[in-house]
Design an enzyme around this catalytic site. Structure first.
Site, PDB file in Angstrom:
ATOM      1  N   TYR A  48      40.208   2.198 -16.424  1.00  0.00           N
ATOM      2  CA  TYR A  48      39.304   3.363 -15.243  1.00  0.00           C
ATOM      3  C   TYR A  48      38.161   4.015 -16.078  1.00  0.00           C
ATOM      4  O   TYR A  48      38.430   4.521 -17.273  1.00  0.00           O
ATOM      5  CB  TYR A  48      40.758   4.120 -14.620  1.00  0.00           C
ATOM      6  CG  TYR A  48      40.421   5.336 -14.520  1.00  0.00           C
ATOM      7  CD1 TYR A  48      39.897   4.646 -12.563  1.00  0.00           C
ATOM      8  CD2 TYR A  48      40.292   6.857 -14.271  1.00  0.00           C
ATOM      9  CE1 TYR A  48      39.416   5.365 -11.817  1.00  0.00           C
ATOM     10  CE2 TYR A  48      39.504   7.659 -13.459  1.00  0.00           C
ATOM     11  CZ  TYR A  48      38.771   7.229 -12.453  1.00  0.00           C
ATOM     12  OH  TYR A  48      38.559   7.962 -11.120  1.00  0.00           O
ATOM     13  N   ASP A  62      31.691  18.157 -12.959  1.00  0.00           N
ATOM     14  CA  ASP A  62      31.740  17.388 -12.361  1.00  0.00           C
ATOM     15  C   ASP A  62      31.428  17.176 -11.058  1.00  0.00           C
ATOM     16  O   ASP A  62      32.094  17.779 -10.318  1.00  0.00           O
ATOM     17  CB  ASP A  62      33.401  16.652 -12.680  1.00  0.00           C
ATOM     18  CG  ASP A  62      33.339  15.649 -11.300  1.00  0.00           C
ATOM     19  OD1 ASP A  62      32.398  14.300 -11.348  1.00  0.00           O
ATOM     20  OD2 ASP A  62      34.538  15.639 -11.596  1.00  0.00           O
ATOM     21  N   ASP A  89      35.248   5.624 -10.667  1.00  0.00           N
ATOM     22  CA  ASP A  89      35.482   6.487  -9.992  1.00  0.00           C
ATOM     23  C   ASP A  89      33.789   6.528  -9.373  1.00  0.00           C
ATOM     24  O   ASP A  89      32.642   6.896  -9.864  1.00  0.00           O
ATOM     25  CB  ASP A  89      35.374   8.020 -10.158  1.00  0.00           C
ATOM     26  CG  ASP A  89      35.413   9.035  -9.920  1.00  0.00           C
ATOM     27  OD1 ASP A  89      34.851   8.760  -8.568  1.00  0.00           O
ATOM     28  OD2 ASP A  89      35.300  10.179  -9.859  1.00  0.00           O
ATOM     29  N   ASP A  91      32.797   8.546  -6.441  1.00  0.00           N
ATOM     30  CA  ASP A  91      32.173  10.004  -6.388  1.00  0.00           C
ATOM     31  C   ASP A  91      32.296  10.176  -4.377  1.00  0.00           C
ATOM     32  O   ASP A  91      33.207   9.301  -3.930  1.00  0.00           O
ATOM     33  CB  ASP A  91      31.496  10.555  -7.039  1.00  0.00           C
ATOM     34  CG  ASP A  91      31.758  11.259  -8.114  1.00  0.00           C
ATOM     35  OD1 ASP A  91      32.704  11.593  -8.643  1.00  0.00           O
ATOM     36  OD2 ASP A  91      30.133  11.202  -8.877  1.00  0.00           O
ATOM     37  N   HIS A 116      36.958   3.888  -5.917  1.00  0.00           N
ATOM     38  CA  HIS A 116      37.155   4.881  -4.957  1.00  0.00           C
ATOM     39  C   HIS A 116      36.255   5.589  -4.454  1.00  0.00           C
ATOM     40  O   HIS A 116      35.208   6.051  -5.383  1.00  0.00           O
ATOM     41  CB  HIS A 116      38.898   5.164  -5.256  1.00  0.00           C
ATOM     42  CG  HIS A 116      38.066   6.741  -6.875  1.00  0.00           C
ATOM     43  ND1 HIS A 116      38.020   7.166  -6.764  1.00  0.00           N
ATOM     44  CD2 HIS A 116      38.815   6.275  -7.907  1.00  0.00           C
ATOM     45  CE1 HIS A 116      37.872   8.397  -7.570  1.00  0.00           C
ATOM     46  NE2 HIS A 116      39.139   7.505  -8.322  1.00  0.00           N
ATOM     47  N   GLU A 118      35.792   8.887  -1.897  1.00  0.00           N
ATOM     48  CA  GLU A 118      36.166  10.136  -1.943  1.00  0.00           C
ATOM     49  C   GLU A 118      35.823  10.911  -0.581  1.00  0.00           C
ATOM     50  O   GLU A 118      34.586  10.964  -0.413  1.00  0.00           O
ATOM     51  CB  GLU A 118      36.047  11.193  -2.928  1.00  0.00           C
ATOM     52  CG  GLU A 118      34.965  12.324  -3.476  1.00  0.00           C
ATOM     53  CD  GLU A 118      35.108  12.878  -4.465  1.00  0.00           C
ATOM     54  OE1 GLU A 118      34.692  13.829  -4.553  1.00  0.00           O
ATOM     55  OE2 GLU A 118      35.409  12.216  -5.432  1.00  0.00           O
ATOM     56  N   CYS A 126      35.553  19.140  -9.137  1.00  0.00           N
ATOM     57  CA  CYS A 126      36.956  18.113  -9.794  1.00  0.00           C
ATOM     58  C   CYS A 126      38.130  18.400  -8.582  1.00  0.00           C
ATOM     59  O   CYS A 126      38.139  19.634  -8.008  1.00  0.00           O
ATOM     60  CB  CYS A 126      37.105  18.724 -10.827  1.00  0.00           C
ATOM     61  SG  CYS A 126      38.549  18.527 -11.640  1.00  0.00           S
ATOM     62  N   ARG A 161      39.970   8.267  -1.545  1.00  0.00           N
ATOM     63  CA  ARG A 161      40.197   9.176  -2.145  1.00  0.00           C
ATOM     64  C   ARG A 161      40.092  10.405  -0.868  1.00  0.00           C
ATOM     65  O   ARG A 161      39.437  10.540  -0.402  1.00  0.00           O
ATOM     66  CB  ARG A 161      39.973   9.309  -3.577  1.00  0.00           C
ATOM     67  CG  ARG A 161      40.217  11.112  -3.301  1.00  0.00           C
ATOM     68  CD  ARG A 161      39.568  11.429  -5.318  1.00  0.00           C
ATOM     69  NE  ARG A 161      39.364  12.616  -5.610  1.00  0.00           N
ATOM     70  CZ  ARG A 161      38.699  13.145  -6.093  1.00  0.00           C
ATOM     71  NH1 ARG A 161      38.710  12.376  -7.448  1.00  0.00           N
ATOM     72  NH2 ARG A 161      37.981  14.131  -6.333  1.00  0.00           N
ATOM     73  N   GLU A 191      44.641  12.533  -3.637  1.00  0.00           N
ATOM     74  CA  GLU A 191      44.793  13.848  -5.034  1.00  0.00           C
ATOM     75  C   GLU A 191      44.969  15.097  -4.455  1.00  0.00           C
ATOM     76  O   GLU A 191      45.300  15.768  -3.482  1.00  0.00           O
ATOM     77  CB  GLU A 191      43.174  14.274  -5.032  1.00  0.00           C
ATOM     78  CG  GLU A 191      42.788  15.143  -6.158  1.00  0.00           C
ATOM     79  CD  GLU A 191      42.412  14.593  -7.500  1.00  0.00           C
ATOM     80  OE1 GLU A 191      43.447  13.723  -7.601  1.00  0.00           O
ATOM     81  OE2 GLU A 191      42.044  14.442  -8.129  1.00  0.00           O
ATOM     82  N   ASN A 213      47.421  10.604  -9.477  1.00  0.00           N
ATOM     83  CA  ASN A 213      46.558  10.978 -10.864  1.00  0.00           C
ATOM     84  C   ASN A 213      47.440  11.931 -11.477  1.00  0.00           C
ATOM     85  O   ASN A 213      47.405  13.178 -10.870  1.00  0.00           O
ATOM     86  CB  ASN A 213      45.481  11.751  -9.906  1.00  0.00           C
ATOM     87  CG  ASN A 213      44.523  12.170 -11.112  1.00  0.00           C
ATOM     88  OD1 ASN A 213      44.164  11.545 -11.864  1.00  0.00           O
ATOM     89  ND2 ASN A 213      42.951  13.041 -10.492  1.00  0.00           N
TER      90      ASN A 213
END
Length: 301
Positions: A48, A62, A89, A91, A116, A118, A126, A161, A191, A213
């Site tokens: 990942y 982040d 990721d 985002d 993924h 989100e 985060c 996500r 998440e 996660n």
């Protein structure tokens, strides 16, 4: 020589087939290409790339400051050296739905096995911090649909996500997840779930592969792999574990050097020069270089 010997299509198919087994897939987060190679050598079946780690490596928080091009470039460096399928990721997709569509194609070209997206706003946080804000369910559906339609390889895994659990509650998170699946998501990443009961409720409600996660110092308990398997989860993710270990070791080393004036006491904890060279394939590069250097044309050529 140190490079992958499989194609992106083969790695995407491998990830799909692995998820179809019903066995939990343990997925460590790589810090860089070298650590991705270590993940492979230690017998893991996928790796990942965390957006939080990629940002932190640039000494950025982040909060959506990295660009799709920066992330794709790092991804390509990783996929060059490992035969493992790599999930990344992405985002929020780096902008509007059309940006999410372009991100899918950038990441396909980078050799990744999936990504993924989100449902946070562009100024993201985060997933285990307070103060997150979400786009509407309709906007995220557009984001997912655009990504799905842009995909050229049908085996490229598109995961949605949702951060809704901490913002709108568990029921809303489940409703959003179902809408994202209807829009084209192949898998879901819920998440910041709070306990085993919530993991179980999500599993009962959503009938696609689910990611758990297991990030440290967050809102989710650190469930072991047997528990996650029993709960019916498909991926156990450790996104920042080895980045944190690495940085902890560096800080400890800095303190030791300052206190003792030498690194002598740290040697037993270091990877040796011979092991470093083994991982990097020095012998293979030397053999390749010698073969090229010593090459001569046959008479009359």
């Amino acid at each position: 020589m140190l490079h992958t010997r499989t194609t992106p299509a083969q790695r995407r198919r491998a990830l799909r087939e692995r998820l179809a087994t019903g066995r939990l897939l343990t997925m460590p987060g790589a810090v860089n290409p070298y650590s991705a190679k270590l993940i492979e050598e230690h017998g893991y079946e996928a790796a990942y790339l965390s957006g939080a780690v990629l940002a932190a490596e640039l000494c950025l928080p982040d909060i959506g400051l990295t660009t799709s091009a920066e992330v794709a470039a790092r991804a390509q460096q990783v996929t060059r050296v490992t035969d493992l399928p790599v999930l990344i990721d992405a985002d929020t997709g780096f902008g509007a739905p059309v940006n999410a569509a372009r991100t899918v194609q950038l990441f396909e070209d980078a050799g990744l096995a999936g990504l993924h997206l989100e449902d946070q706003t562009a100024v993201k946080r985060c997933g285990h911090l307070d103060g997150k804000t979400l786009v509407t369910r309709e906007e995220m559906v557009q984001r997912v649909r655009a990504a799905a339609e842009a995909r050229r390889d049908p085996d490229f895994l598109l995961m949605a996500r949702t951060d809704a659990r901490a913002v709108e509650g568990m029921d809303a998170a489940i409703d959003r997840a179902k809408a994202y699946v209807d829009a084209g998501a192949d898998a879901v990443f819920p998440e910041a779930l709070a306990d085993e009961a919530e993991f179980e409720a999500f599993r009962k409600a959503v009938d696609v592969p689910l990611l758990a996660n297991m990030t440290e110092f967050g809102k989710t308990p650190l469930l072991n792999t047997r528990t996650l398997q029993d709960l019916g989860y498909d991926i156990a993710l450790y996104p920042v574990t080895f980045f944190r270990l690495m940085n902890g070791a560096v800080e400890d080393g800095l303190r030791t050097l300052a206190a003792e004036g030498t690194q002598e006491s740290l040697l037993p904890r270091m990877q040796t020069r011979s092991r470093l060279y083994e991982v990097l394939g020095y012998a293979d590069y030397t053999a390749f270089d010698s073969a090229v250097h010593d090459f001569t044309l046959p008479p009359g050529a």
